[in-house]
Design a protein around this motif. Sequence first.
Motif, PDB file in Angstrom:
ATOM      1  N   ALA A  18       0.531  -8.058  10.076  1.00 22.44           N
ATOM      2  CA  ALA A  18       0.175  -7.356   9.129  1.00 22.44           C
ATOM      3  C   ALA A  18      -0.325  -8.287   8.037  1.00 22.44           C
ATOM      4  O   ALA A  18       0.428  -9.213   7.315  1.00 22.44           O
ATOM      5  CB  ALA A  18       1.379  -6.214   8.753  1.00 22.44           C
ATOM      6  N   SER A  19      -1.398  -7.946   7.540  1.00 25.72           N
ATOM      7  CA  SER A  19      -2.036  -8.587   6.356  1.00 25.72           C
ATOM      8  C   SER A  19      -1.568  -7.670   5.116  1.00 25.72           C
ATOM      9  O   SER A  19      -1.572  -8.258   3.866  1.00 25.72           O
ATOM     10  CB  SER A  19      -3.663  -8.492   6.377  1.00 25.72           C
ATOM     11  N   ALA A  20      -1.195  -6.332   5.280  1.00 30.81           N
ATOM     12  CA  ALA A  20      -0.676  -5.566   3.987  1.00 30.81           C
ATOM     13  C   ALA A  20       0.539  -4.939   4.526  1.00 30.81           C
ATOM     14  O   ALA A  20       0.332  -4.645   5.776  1.00 30.81           O
ATOM     15  CB  ALA A  20      -2.029  -4.770   3.454  1.00 30.81           C
ATOM     16  N   VAL A  21       1.312  -4.302   3.585  1.00 32.75           N
ATOM     17  CA  VAL A  21       2.212  -3.626   4.077  1.00 32.75           C
ATOM     18  C   VAL A  21       2.348  -1.953   3.491  1.00 32.75           C
ATOM     19  O   VAL A  21       2.324  -2.299   2.332  1.00 32.75           O
ATOM     20  CB  VAL A  21       3.882  -4.344   3.777  1.00 32.75           C
ATOM     21  N   GLY A  22       2.555  -1.206   4.165  1.00 35.52           N
ATOM     22  CA  GLY A  22       2.723   0.107   3.669  1.00 35.52           C
ATOM     23  C   GLY A  22       4.157   0.575   3.237  1.00 35.52           C
ATOM     24  O   GLY A  22       5.145   0.448   4.158  1.00 35.52           O
ATOM     25  N   VAL A  23       4.312   1.360   2.279  1.00 34.54           N
ATOM     26  CA  VAL A  23       5.494   1.680   1.809  1.00 34.54           C
ATOM     27  C   VAL A  23       5.219   3.174   1.677  1.00 34.54           C
ATOM     28  O   VAL A  23       4.459   3.985   0.937  1.00 34.54           O
ATOM     29  CB  VAL A  23       5.909   1.281   0.324  1.00 34.54           C
ATOM     30  N   GLY A  24       6.340   4.049   2.285  1.00 35.21           N
ATOM     31  CA  GLY A  24       6.168   5.510   2.280  1.00 35.21           C
ATOM     32  C   GLY A  24       7.511   6.303   1.834  1.00 35.21           C
ATOM     33  O   GLY A  24       7.841   6.565   0.768  1.00 35.21           O
ATOM     34  N   VAL A  44       0.891  -1.059   0.121  1.00 34.44           N
ATOM     35  CA  VAL A  44      -0.128   0.047   0.053  1.00 34.44           C
ATOM     36  C   VAL A  44       0.797   1.193  -0.090  1.00 34.44           C
ATOM     37  O   VAL A  44       1.926   1.605   1.057  1.00 34.44           O
ATOM     38  CB  VAL A  44      -0.824  -0.004   1.282  1.00 34.44           C
ATOM     39  N   LEU A  45       0.928   2.192  -0.990  1.00 34.15           N
ATOM     40  CA  LEU A  45       1.335   3.360  -1.107  1.00 34.15           C
ATOM     41  C   LEU A  45       0.809   4.538  -0.074  1.00 34.15           C
ATOM     42  O   LEU A  45      -0.485   4.611   0.069  1.00 34.15           O
ATOM     43  CB  LEU A  45       1.391   4.078  -2.236  1.00 34.15           C
ATOM     44  N   LEU A  46       1.289   4.720   0.936  1.00 39.54           N
ATOM     45  CA  LEU A  46       1.137   5.682   2.203  1.00 39.54           C
ATOM     46  C   LEU A  46       0.641   7.239   1.942  1.00 39.54           C
ATOM     47  O   LEU A  46       1.244   7.641   1.335  1.00 39.54           O
ATOM     48  CB  LEU A  46       2.075   5.532   3.268  1.00 39.54           C
ATOM     49  N   SER A  47      -0.372   7.450   2.579  1.00 40.94           N
ATOM     50  CA  SER A  47      -0.857   8.795   2.546  1.00 40.94           C
ATOM     51  C   SER A  47       0.085   9.725   2.572  1.00 40.94           C
ATOM     52  O   SER A  47       1.258   9.839   3.838  1.00 40.94           O
ATOM     53  CB  SER A  47      -1.835   9.111   3.664  1.00 40.94           C
ATOM     54  N   GLY A  48       0.399  10.772   1.958  1.00 39.04           N
ATOM     55  CA  GLY A  48       1.382  11.979   2.239  1.00 39.04           C
ATOM     56  C   GLY A  48       2.831  11.651   1.231  1.00 39.04           C
ATOM     57  O   GLY A  48       3.275  12.415   1.137  1.00 39.04           O
ATOM     58  N   VAL A  51       7.263   9.588 -13.347  1.00 36.76           N
ATOM     59  CA  VAL A  51       8.568   8.655 -13.320  1.00 36.76           C
ATOM     60  C   VAL A  51       8.336   7.400 -14.297  1.00 36.76           C
ATOM     61  O   VAL A  51       7.625   6.647 -14.254  1.00 36.76           O
ATOM     62  CB  VAL A  51       8.667   8.431 -11.996  1.00 36.76           C
ATOM     63  N   ALA A  52       9.455   7.444 -15.116  1.00 34.30           N
ATOM     64  CA  ALA A  52       9.494   6.300 -16.177  1.00 34.30           C
ATOM     65  C   ALA A  52       9.524   4.846 -15.230  1.00 34.30           C
ATOM     66  O   ALA A  52      10.401   4.799 -14.457  1.00 34.30           O
ATOM     67  CB  ALA A  52      10.747   6.358 -16.933  1.00 34.30           C
ATOM     68  N   GLY A  53       8.666   4.078 -15.745  1.00 37.11           N
ATOM     69  CA  GLY A  53       8.660   2.882 -15.120  1.00 37.11           C
ATOM     70  C   GLY A  53       7.643   2.795 -13.885  1.00 37.11           C
ATOM     71  O   GLY A  53       7.152   1.606 -13.495  1.00 37.11           O
ATOM     72  N   PHE A  54       7.071   3.781 -13.435  1.00 41.43           N
ATOM     73  CA  PHE A  54       6.305   3.855 -12.135  1.00 41.43           C
ATOM     74  C   PHE A  54       4.962   3.361 -12.673  1.00 41.43           C
ATOM     75  O   PHE A  54       4.368   3.762 -13.648  1.00 41.43           O
ATOM     76  CB  PHE A  54       6.122   5.160 -11.477  1.00 41.43           C
ATOM     77  N   SER A  55       4.348   2.609 -11.741  1.00 44.19           N
ATOM     78  CA  SER A  55       2.912   2.131 -12.040  1.00 44.19           C
ATOM     79  C   SER A  55       2.192   1.956 -10.657  1.00 44.19           C
ATOM     80  O   SER A  55       2.751   1.236  -9.785  1.00 44.19           O
ATOM     81  CB  SER A  55       2.773   0.878 -12.697  1.00 44.19           C
ATOM     82  N   ASN A  56       1.034   2.494 -10.546  1.00 41.77           N
ATOM     83  CA  ASN A  56       0.135   2.298  -9.378  1.00 41.77           C
ATOM     84  C   ASN A  56      -0.165   0.473  -9.398  1.00 41.77           C
ATOM     85  O   ASN A  56      -0.622   0.229  -8.287  1.00 41.77           O
ATOM     86  CB  ASN A  56      -1.091   3.104  -9.174  1.00 41.77           C
ATOM     87  N   ARG A  57       0.011   0.067 -10.583  1.00 44.09           N
ATOM     88  CA  ARG A  57      -0.302  -1.256 -10.463  1.00 44.09           C
ATOM     89  C   ARG A  57       0.812  -2.174  -9.533  1.00 44.09           C
ATOM     90  O   ARG A  57       0.317  -3.239  -9.492  1.00 44.09           O
ATOM     91  CB  ARG A  57      -0.332  -1.829 -11.922  1.00 44.09           C
ATOM     92  N   ASP A  58       1.645  -1.739  -9.247  1.00 44.10           N
ATOM     93  CA  ASP A  58       2.564  -2.345  -8.363  1.00 44.10           C
ATOM     94  C   ASP A  58       2.348  -2.485  -6.933  1.00 44.10           C
ATOM     95  O   ASP A  58       2.936  -3.184  -6.301  1.00 44.10           O
ATOM     96  CB  ASP A  58       3.981  -1.697  -8.436  1.00 44.10           C
ATOM     97  N   ALA A  59       1.137  -1.612  -6.536  1.00 44.84           N
ATOM     98  CA  ALA A  59       1.002  -1.509  -5.213  1.00 44.84           C
ATOM     99  C   ALA A  59      -0.683  -2.121  -5.143  1.00 44.84           C
ATOM    100  O   ALA A  59      -1.490  -1.927  -6.240  1.00 44.84           O
ATOM    101  CB  ALA A  59       0.887  -0.102  -4.824  1.00 44.84           C
ATOM    102  N   GLY A  60      -1.214  -2.825  -4.043  1.00 40.85           N
ATOM    103  CA  GLY A  60      -2.499  -3.329  -4.057  1.00 40.85           C
ATOM    104  C   GLY A  60      -3.352  -2.150  -3.716  1.00 40.85           C
ATOM    105  O   GLY A  60      -4.722  -1.981  -4.043  1.00 40.85           O
ATOM    106  N   GLY A  69       6.027   1.444   8.501  1.00 39.35           N
ATOM    107  CA  GLY A  69       7.044   2.192   9.287  1.00 39.35           C
ATOM    108  C   GLY A  69       8.665   1.687   8.710  1.00 39.35           C
ATOM    109  O   GLY A  69       8.887   0.563   9.467  1.00 39.35           O
ATOM    110  N   GLY A  70       9.238   2.243   7.757  1.00 43.20           N
ATOM    111  CA  GLY A  70      10.664   2.082   7.499  1.00 43.20           C
ATOM    112  C   GLY A  70      10.852   0.943   6.462  1.00 43.20           C
ATOM    113  O   GLY A  70      11.892   0.488   6.491  1.00 43.20           O
TER     114      GLY A  70
END
Length: 328
Positions: free
Chosen positions: A270-276, A25-29, A40-49, A254-255
């Motif tokens: 955790a069932s899902a993992v945030g990346v920020g 999960v891409l985190l808020s903020g 950004v070349a190569g970036f896709s929201n599809r890489d995150a749930g 967190g990190g």
Amino acid sequence: MSAKAPKRDPLAIDFCGLQFATPLVLLSGCVGFGEEYTRVAGFSNRDAGAVCLKGTTGQPRLGNQPHRVFETPQGMLNAIGLQNPGVDRVVEEILPTLDFDETRFIANVSGSTIEEYIQVTRRFDASPVDAIEINISCPNVKEGGVAFGNDPDMSARVVAACRQVTDKPLITKLSPNQTDIAENARRCIEAGTDAFAVINTLMGMAIDAESREAVIGNNQGGLSGPAIKPIALLKVHQVFQVARPHGVPIIGQGGVVSATDALEFLIAGASAVGVGTALFYDPLVCKSINNGIRGYLQRHGLEHVDQLVGTLALNGSAKVCRDAGTGG
């Protein structure tokens, strides 16, 4: 002969009835309103749930005075101040530009009063967002500025109020800056939360020794990045003990900068993992994290990422206590 059911993707998960293509999960903020990294070349929201949109309030906010961001060893301090255009503009102008076929989008609701939380939640309930995250780390202006999330009673009041005005999945973002995060989680479950995001940032400060001034314009800010991972893992494990009997899932955060980090959060509960914060220096990090998780599952003979959730084995007869320490 009946047709053979399609094989389930090892990374696809069900989160509160929502189908996530991966547990990330891409985190808020960290990604604005979903468009921050599209150039950004190569970036896709599809890489995150799922993608958590930027914190949104009832009225537009300009945010805090600079400096708002400061790099620290193994982390980052930020005090943006919830700069956002207000919920009406987000719903009317920004949401229609998002591709809801690409990933799930989660609104982030912030407020200074219970009434503002209700207003913003009700507005998002009538929008296409898939779920609503409640940021209870905001200061309650009617209670002298104490954060809603640092008091279990106030936390539960916010969740209960939001629950009354939406049927969408509610995710409560828990603060680590409190005495007993497990008790807070229990109260939020009773109030009607469907899931948790654990944890929000830790409060910190940076000082310029030469000028003897606080670096951050707001004097203090939220610390994120690898420095807080050990704390976040413990908090996820503590909340998991409370949430597991009720089937309430957790987004652990967190990190997280690698597949190993993500795996540790899954094992902790955790069932899902945030990346920020990692996205700021590697916008494509989710690709490598997903690949790393797949490789781990193959090496360990596991068919699905769900099989890792909450599998932490504690050492001997020791148990993790809320106030655990080394002593001495």
